[in-house]
Write a protein that holds these residues in place. Structure first.
Motif, PDB file in Angstrom:
ATOM      1  N   LEU A 475       0.734  -1.003  -0.129  1.00  0.00           N
ATOM      2  CA  LEU A 475       0.252   0.315   0.070  1.00  0.00           C
ATOM      3  C   LEU A 475       0.625   1.770   0.041  1.00  0.00           C
ATOM      4  O   LEU A 475       0.625   2.457  -0.639  1.00  0.00           O
ATOM      5  N   LEU A 476       1.178   0.862   1.153  1.00  0.00           N
ATOM      6  CA  LEU A 476       2.689   2.623   0.686  1.00  0.00           C
ATOM      7  C   LEU A 476       3.833   2.641  -1.126  1.00  0.00           C
ATOM      8  O   LEU A 476       4.491   3.474  -1.079  1.00  0.00           O
ATOM      9  N   ASP A 477       3.526   1.507  -0.952  1.00  0.00           N
ATOM     10  CA  ASP A 477       4.194   1.786  -2.432  1.00  0.00           C
ATOM     11  C   ASP A 477       3.931   2.149  -3.261  1.00  0.00           C
ATOM     12  O   ASP A 477       3.985   3.191  -4.385  1.00  0.00           O
ATOM     13  N   GLY A 478       2.712   2.178  -3.598  1.00  0.00           N
ATOM     14  CA  GLY A 478       1.415   2.781  -4.443  1.00  0.00           C
ATOM     15  C   GLY A 478       0.528   3.386  -3.249  1.00  0.00           C
ATOM     16  O   GLY A 478      -0.892   3.692  -3.956  1.00  0.00           O
ATOM     17  N   ALA A 479       1.727   4.499  -3.214  1.00  0.00           N
ATOM     18  CA  ALA A 479       1.291   5.680  -1.958  1.00  0.00           C
ATOM     19  C   ALA A 479       0.062   6.290  -2.763  1.00  0.00           C
ATOM     20  O   ALA A 479       0.623   7.405  -4.172  1.00  0.00           O
ATOM     21  N   ASN A 480      -1.441   6.657  -2.658  1.00  0.00           N
ATOM     22  CA  ASN A 480      -2.125   7.989  -2.897  1.00  0.00           C
ATOM     23  C   ASN A 480      -3.486   8.244  -1.717  1.00  0.00           C
ATOM     24  O   ASN A 480      -2.936   8.182  -0.769  1.00  0.00           O
ATOM     25  N   TRP A 484      -3.993   5.879   3.863  1.00  0.00           N
ATOM     26  CA  TRP A 484      -4.002   5.583   5.206  1.00  0.00           C
ATOM     27  C   TRP A 484      -5.212   5.066   5.313  1.00  0.00           C
ATOM     28  O   TRP A 484      -5.078   4.499   6.258  1.00  0.00           O
ATOM     29  N   PRO A 485      -6.683   5.065   4.902  1.00  0.00           N
ATOM     30  CA  PRO A 485      -7.783   4.725   5.273  1.00  0.00           C
ATOM     31  C   PRO A 485      -7.839   2.930   5.067  1.00  0.00           C
ATOM     32  O   PRO A 485      -8.198   2.075   5.744  1.00  0.00           O
ATOM     33  N   ALA A 486      -6.759   2.825   3.296  1.00  0.00           N
ATOM     34  CA  ALA A 486      -6.549   1.668   3.137  1.00  0.00           C
ATOM     35  C   ALA A 486      -5.572   0.467   4.274  1.00  0.00           C
ATOM     36  O   ALA A 486      -6.509  -0.270   4.861  1.00  0.00           O
ATOM     37  N   ILE A 487      -4.596   1.981   5.479  1.00  0.00           N
ATOM     38  CA  ILE A 487      -3.846   0.833   5.741  1.00  0.00           C
ATOM     39  C   ILE A 487      -4.451   0.130   6.844  1.00  0.00           C
ATOM     40  O   ILE A 487      -4.673  -0.033   7.655  1.00  0.00           O
ATOM     41  N   ARG A 488      -5.493   1.522   7.354  1.00  0.00           N
ATOM     42  CA  ARG A 488      -6.413   1.989   9.142  1.00  0.00           C
ATOM     43  C   ARG A 488      -7.293   0.127   8.675  1.00  0.00           C
ATOM     44  O   ARG A 488      -7.367  -0.649   9.768  1.00  0.00           O
ATOM     45  N   ALA A 525      -1.094  -3.353  20.112  1.00  0.00           N
ATOM     46  CA  ALA A 525       0.414  -2.682  20.466  1.00  0.00           C
ATOM     47  C   ALA A 525       1.398  -3.248  19.657  1.00  0.00           C
ATOM     48  O   ALA A 525       1.806  -2.465  19.159  1.00  0.00           O
ATOM     49  N   TYR A 526       1.707  -4.456  19.473  1.00  0.00           N
ATOM     50  CA  TYR A 526       3.039  -4.756  19.113  1.00  0.00           C
ATOM     51  C   TYR A 526       2.385  -4.931  17.667  1.00  0.00           C
ATOM     52  O   TYR A 526       2.872  -4.843  16.706  1.00  0.00           O
ATOM     53  N   ALA A 527       1.013  -5.222  16.806  1.00  0.00           N
ATOM     54  CA  ALA A 527       0.327  -5.241  15.833  1.00  0.00           C
ATOM     55  C   ALA A 527       0.308  -2.771  14.998  1.00  0.00           C
ATOM     56  O   ALA A 527       1.075  -3.019  13.888  1.00  0.00           O
ATOM     57  N   ARG A 528       0.353  -2.978  15.931  1.00  0.00           N
ATOM     58  CA  ARG A 528       0.464  -1.165  15.612  1.00  0.00           C
ATOM     59  C   ARG A 528       2.590  -0.832  15.125  1.00  0.00           C
ATOM     60  O   ARG A 528       2.398  -0.557  14.136  1.00  0.00           O
ATOM     61  N   GLY A 529       2.839  -1.338  16.226  1.00  0.00           N
ATOM     62  CA  GLY A 529       4.655  -1.700  15.950  1.00  0.00           C
ATOM     63  C   GLY A 529       5.042  -2.190  15.200  1.00  0.00           C
ATOM     64  O   GLY A 529       5.497  -1.862  14.616  1.00  0.00           O
ATOM     65  N   ILE A 530       3.998  -2.740  14.341  1.00  0.00           N
ATOM     66  CA  ILE A 530       4.511  -3.490  13.034  1.00  0.00           C
ATOM     67  C   ILE A 530       4.177  -2.698  12.169  1.00  0.00           C
ATOM     68  O   ILE A 530       5.432  -2.027  11.034  1.00  0.00           O
ATOM     69  N   VAL A 531       3.003  -1.892  12.449  1.00  0.00           N
ATOM     70  CA  VAL A 531       2.464  -0.914  10.851  1.00  0.00           C
ATOM     71  C   VAL A 531       3.837   0.018  10.833  1.00  0.00           C
ATOM     72  O   VAL A 531       4.321   0.640   9.575  1.00  0.00           O
ATOM     73  N   GLU A 532       3.974   1.014  12.406  1.00  0.00           N
ATOM     74  CA  GLU A 532       4.674   1.718  12.785  1.00  0.00           C
ATOM     75  C   GLU A 532       6.327   1.373  12.092  1.00  0.00           C
ATOM     76  O   GLU A 532       7.046   2.276  11.291  1.00  0.00           O
ATOM     77  N   ALA A 590       5.369  10.945   5.332  1.00  0.00           N
ATOM     78  CA  ALA A 590       5.508  12.547   5.919  1.00  0.00           C
ATOM     79  C   ALA A 590       5.091  11.661   7.798  1.00  0.00           C
ATOM     80  O   ALA A 590       5.768  11.774   8.422  1.00  0.00           O
ATOM     81  N   ALA A 591       3.629  11.172   7.959  1.00  0.00           N
ATOM     82  CA  ALA A 591       3.313  10.852   8.430  1.00  0.00           C
ATOM     83  C   ALA A 591       2.520   9.327   8.880  1.00  0.00           C
ATOM     84  O   ALA A 591       2.445   9.362   8.257  1.00  0.00           O
ATOM     85  N   ILE A 592       3.049   9.261  10.488  1.00  0.00           N
ATOM     86  CA  ILE A 592       1.950   8.297  10.276  1.00  0.00           C
ATOM     87  C   ILE A 592       0.281   7.867  10.866  1.00  0.00           C
ATOM     88  O   ILE A 592       0.463   9.108  11.901  1.00  0.00           O
ATOM     89  N   ARG A 593      -0.239   7.921  10.171  1.00  0.00           N
ATOM     90  CA  ARG A 593      -2.292   8.420  10.324  1.00  0.00           C
ATOM     91  C   ARG A 593      -2.857   6.646  10.333  1.00  0.00           C
ATOM     92  O   ARG A 593      -3.994   6.593   9.506  1.00  0.00           O
TER      93      ARG A 593
END
Length: 811
Positions: A475-480, A484-488, A525-532, A590-593
């Protein structure tokens, strides 16, 4: 030592006062005195020298003491003190024959030894026979009075005298009846008792308190031997059952058990020889102490050498022994019972104390075996618990249920094993070993619990990592705008699924709610850590991603086909589109959302500051504006969620532009080169000038057709050079590189062309004169000729084709 079939004797104390400890020990073994307990009596006899003491004892008790030979004159026969066992009298009766008093052989030492032997007889004997002459009764200076004084004086040295029977044996009785002699004798005895100095405590104590006085009379052995023997036989009957109530020594006190007689006699004589007062109660305790300790040591040694105990001690080192406690308790009880049996007649306090010491020593001896057994029980139970616990978990039982059931079961087994190992005589507590086993079981449960929780946690963490890491990277590779809604959405879906499964897995561990919630929160928290972490990783490669995206959009069209810069493409618009897409990727990185409420204006800020800044600057150079990227934080974005700061974005964009400028300039250069290649005709004004200025030359050519032939041949040569040198391709990279390349190729190409023409010109003459050149041409020359012919044909065809094509185009 002398010995007969019915009697054995030994010298107890020799004439010099030395105690025969070896002889008495052997004597006691032969007569088996140690087996008698308290059922034995000691009789001693005192009297003047040569008064017939040994004769009386031999006739009375069937002993074999040495007697005086009257035909050799009167002299000392018995020296020291002799000891013998009476034959045929129950209970076992020992007789001591004391050296006679008032003997000329000892002289002045007579009094000292007399008192010592008298005190020894009183301390040891139950019945003391006092041999005296009948004619001495009633005399003030009779021979028996010093003897009686000696007896009473030494008796005062006994702190607690025994109740001793004094039997006065009147020898060589006359016609005076015994009834008349006895009162006189008792009166003399009382006078002597009253005259003897006494301690204050016994000043008014009657004689009967210390002595039982018996009086018997015997006829003369020499004159009336038959009557003497008859009277002695009657007297002998009194010594049967002498210690029974009503017997001669029925009320005796402070009896030393038979097994301690030897030691007691030896110690009494030692005290007497040292001229110390003899404390019979203390002596009794001392004898009891020594003998009980000897018995205890014997039983301890017998226990150590016991084969059954030795086998138990060896076996217990290898593992638990069924019935260990009962077997060992039986062996210990046997040892204690044997001690009680042998020490039963000694002082109760001493006996009990030594018994307790023996019991303690035996228990101390077996304690190591008991502890070893408990150690085997503990380790064995722990190992069995581990196996059963693992089996229960593998069988699908819940962790808490399996832990509780196995723990209760194996603690009960341990308690049963401890009960089987308990020694009855010991008050040992196995609670410490039990507590240690319980701690070991709890520790194992805790370790397995931690391992299982870690295993389950690792399983769900691995699932989360697999479910989040790859998709987030894609998802980040095809950033648009929808990245971030898709990642959430992905994060929420996968996290809820993992937490739900993890919660179900934790239900078997019987956790409290707080701990369970904390564990589930750690998984989230571990899952959030993976994404971050993945976002930070991609943010570290954002420049590469931007350049890849720019290259993809700039170098490929909408159909993903490589672009050919023909001159019709709008490079400016394509560049702007590609850079905008790269800027979009930078704003996404630039930021985590991850949270639903995360909103920001990073993309707008970057667009205004980086893309539209030049236009704004061109429009109004006079207005000074503040750079929105001159900051280390984004508005409405906390620093914990910031991946790339505004300043870093500005630097990245500057580097990105500098590294993509080359691609843009190359595209522009390629486009211009393509335009030049397509415009090979001169401009129209140049054509018009050529027509006007070259009219005369054109007319000259028409008047002289030979010029046309020369021009045509020149055209063919130039066309061939054009094809061979591929001039269009050479000038594609620029004029100067093309000229340099052509300068190196021109001369070799002309020489090659002339050689080919020469070869083709000589070929017909060779074919007309085959006999002059019979050798076949070489393969190399043939192939070269063919190649030259092919090239010339190609060049000719091209030239011809171009020639034919020109009129067609003109038409």
């Amino acid at each position: 030592m002398a010995k007969s079939e019915q009697c054995c004797s030994t010298q107890l104390i020799d004439g010099d006062g030395f105690f025969n400890d070896t002889g008495i020990e052997q004597f006691i073994k032969e007569v088996k005195l140690g087996e008698c307990g308290l059922s034995y009596a000691v009789v001693s006899i005192m009297g003047p020298q040569s008064s017939g003491k040994s004769t009386l004892l031999n006739n009375l008790f069937a002993t074999n003491f040495k007697e005086m030979d009257a035909f050799r004159g009167r002299s000392q026969t018995t020296k020291g003190i002799w000891l013998a066992k009476c034959a045929g009298i129950e209970p076992c009766t020992l007789v001591m024959d004391l050296e006679g008093t008032d003997g000329r052989e000892r002289g002045e030492d007579d009094t000292a030894f007399e008192k010592q032997s008298a005190l020894f007889a009183l301390a040891v004997s139950d019945i003391v026979l006092i041999n005296m002459w009948c004619h001495d009764i009633g005399r003030e200076q009779a021979a028996n009075k010093p003897l009686l004084k000696t007896v009473f004086q030494v008796m005062m040295r006994l702190f607690s005298p025994r109740k001793t029977t004094l039997m006065f044996v009147i020898r060589d009785k006359t016609r005076t009846p015994l009834e008349n002699l006895e009162p006189v004798l008792r009166e003399d005895i009382q006078k002597i008792w009253d005259s003897v100095p006494k301690p204050e405590a016994h000043k008014d104590t009657p004689l009967s308190e210390f002595f039982n006085v018996e009086v018997v009379a015997l006829s003369s052995y020499e004159e009336k031997e038959e009557k003497f023997k008859e009277q002695v036989a009657g007297l002998r009957q009194k010594f049967f059952h002498s210690i029974a109530p009503g017997g001669l020594a029925g009320d005796r006190r402070g009896v030393v058990p038979a097994s301690g007689f030897s030691f007691s006699a030896q110690q009494i004589w030692k005290v007497i020889k040292e001229n110390r007062d003899l404390d019979l109660p203390a002596h009794k305790v001392m004898v009891a102490t020594v003998r009980c300790e000897e018995i205890a040591n014997e039983k301890h040694a017998a226990f150590v050498g016991n084969e059954e105990w030795s086998q138990l001690e060896q076996d217990v080192q290898l593992g638990p022994i069924p019935g260990f406690g009962k077997k060992l308790s039986s062996i210990i009880e046997t040892s204690l019972s044997e001690y009680d049996q042998e020490a039963t007649y000694f002082d109760e306090g001493v006996r009990s104390g030594k018994r307790k010491q023996l019991e303690e020593k035996l228990l101390q001896l077996v304690q190591s075996a008991f502890q070893a057994l408990l150690g085997h029980l503990r380790s064995g139970t722990l190992e069995k618990f581990k196996v059963a616990f693992d089996k229960a978990l593998d069988g699908g039982d819940g962790f808490s249920a399996a832990a509780h059931n196995c723990s209760e079961s194996f603690m009960a087994q341990f308690d049963k094993g401890c009960a089987d190992a308990i020694i009855e005589q010991a008050d040992w507590d196995a609670s410490k070993v039990r507590d240690k086993l319980k701690r070991d079981i709890e520790a194992h449960i805790a370790s397995v619990r931690a391992a299982k929780l870690s295993e389950i946690t690792s399983l769900y963490e691995a699932k989360l990592k697999e479910a989040l890491s790859g998709p987030v990277e894609a998802l980040l590779d095809g950033a648009n705008s929808e990245t971030w809604p898709a990642i959430r959405k992905l994060f929420k879906r996968e996290t809820e699924s993992a937490v739900s499964g993890f919660s179900s897995a934790l239900s078997s561990f019987d956790m409290d709610k707080q701990t369970k919630d904390k564990t589930l929160a750690s998984l989230e928290a571990y899952a959030r850590g993976i994404v971050e972490a993945k976002t930070k990783e991609e943010a570290g490669r954002v420049l590469i991603r931007m350049k890849d995206r720019f290259a993809t959009l700039f170098s490929h069209d909408s159909d993903s086909m490589p672009r050919v810069w023909t001159g019709k493409e709008d490079i400016r618009a394509i560049t702007k589109t590609a850079r905008s897409a790269s800027l979009k990727l930078l704003s996404v990185m630039a930021a985590i959302r991850l949270d639903d409420g995360d909103t920001d204006n990073i993309e707008k800020t970057l667009s205004l500051a980086l893309v539209n800044a030049k236009n704004a600057d061109v429009k109004d150079r006079s207005i000074t504006t503040v750079d929105p990227l001159a900051s280390s934080t984004w508005q409405e974005v906390p620093s914990s969620k910031t991946l790339i700061t505004p300043v870093q974005c500005k630097n990245l964009w500057r580097q990105f532009r500098s590294e993509t400028e080359y691609s843009v300039s190359q595209a522009i250069a390629a486009q211009e080169a393509n335009k030049r290649n397509n415009n090979w005709l001169p401009p129209p004004w140049a054509i018009l000038a050529l027509v006007v200025l070259g009219f005369n030359e054109f007319m000259t050519l028409l008047r002289n057709p030979l010029y046309l032939l020369v021009i045509f041949v020149g055209f063919l040569l130039i066309k061939a050079l054009w094809v061979q040198l591929d001039i269009a391709a050479e000038f594609r990279n620029g004029a100067l590189p093309g000229l340099l390349s052509l300068s190196t190729k021109l001369v070799p190409t002309i020489m090659n062309m002339m050689k080919r023409l020469a070869d083709e010109g000589g070929a017909p003459s060779a074919s007309n004169n085959p006999q002059r050149n019979p050798a076949p041409p070489s393969k190399g020359l043939s192939s070269g000729a063919n190649a030259s012919s092919s090239m010339s044909s190609t060049a000719s065809s091209e030239v011809t084709e171009s020639e034919y094509s020109s009129p067609t185009k003109q038409e």
